[in-house]
Design an enzyme around this catalytic site. Structure first.
Site, PDB file in Angstrom:
ATOM      1  N   GLN A 130       0.872  -1.339  -0.077  1.00  4.17           N
ATOM      2  CA  GLN A 130      -0.004  -0.138  -0.054  1.00  4.17           C
ATOM      3  C   GLN A 130       0.811   1.343  -0.200  1.00  4.17           C
ATOM      4  O   GLN A 130       0.771   2.171   0.862  1.00  4.17           O
ATOM      5  CB  GLN A 130      -0.970  -0.100   1.187  1.00  4.17           C
ATOM      6  N   GLU A 131       1.961   1.406  -0.852  1.00  3.53           N
ATOM      7  CA  GLU A 131       2.729   2.417  -1.118  1.00  3.53           C
ATOM      8  C   GLU A 131       2.224   3.763  -1.112  1.00  3.53           C
ATOM      9  O   GLU A 131       2.607   4.447  -0.325  1.00  3.53           O
ATOM     10  CB  GLU A 131       3.465   1.981  -2.313  1.00  3.53           C
TER      11      GLU A 131
END
Ligand code: G3D
Ligand code: MG
Length: 179
Positions: free
Chosen positions: A70-71
């Site tokens: 979930q950059e």
């Protein structure tokens, strides 16, 4: 087990103790929360974000999100950190390959100003899986003994059966009032 959970939760009293539950995707966070839900001592509030869930247990707030891949959301993680008393880090004990990512995330969190007072409970989950790492192996890999500025505890568990979860919560309750 419901009664035990209810008793443990009642130890939290009416104060608010904020807990965040973190770990890579597939670690077992949702399954652990489901175990809490099954014991009917909690109520849930609606999902407040695509990968953040809030659960309220007698005024104890759990904010949970998956940190894997979930950059784009990482920059907003710290908005959930303030006033956190406990971090529950869920580790998939069979996932040797990604333990290094968990380690990175753990130390990143511990270095964060808003988490400086937080105690850390590490759940070595999926202990039912053949060939899984033991809590001791995970502890060594994560170099937990080097953590001096945060209280920490590692607990092996199996979220599918709920085994070990109570012991983890017991440790948390034992920390309340210590600081
Ligand atoms: P997450 O919320 O951290 O992403 P989940 O993880 O709770 O969704 O769990 C991911 C998968 O791992 C699920 O399998 C779940 O059933 C499984 N799992 C969780 N805890 C345990 C455990 O203690 N032992 C075993 N064997 N499996 C576990 P599925 O197949 O539904 O994707
Ligand atoms: Mg999940």
């Amino acid at each position: 087990m419901g009664l035990v959970f209810a008793k443990l939760w009642s130890l939290f009293g009416n104060q608010e103790h904020k807990v965040i539950i973190v770990g890579l995707d597939n670690a077992g966070k949702t399954t652990i929360l489901y175990q809490f839900l099954m014991n009917e001592v909690v109520h849930t509030s609606p999902t407040i974000g695509s990968n953040v869930e809030e659960i309220v247990v007698k005024n104890t707030h759990f904010l949970m999100w998956d940190i894997g891949g979930q950059e784009s959301l990482r920059s907003s993680w710290n908005t959930y950190y303030s006033n956190t008393e406990f971090i529950i880090l869920v580790v998939d004990s069979i996932d040797r390959e990604r333990l290094s990512i968990t380690k990175e995330e753990l130390y990143r969190m511990l270095a964060h100003e808003d988490l400086r007072k937080a105690a850390v409970l590490i759940f070595a989950n999926k202990q039912d899986m053949k060939g899984c790492m033991t809590a001791a192996e995970i502890s060594t890999y994560l170099t937990l003994s080097s953590i001096k500025d945060h209280p920490w505890h590692i607990q092996s568990c199996c979220a599918l059966t709920g085994e070990g979860l109570c012991q983890g919560l017991e440790w948390m309750t034992s920390r309340i009032g210590v600081r």
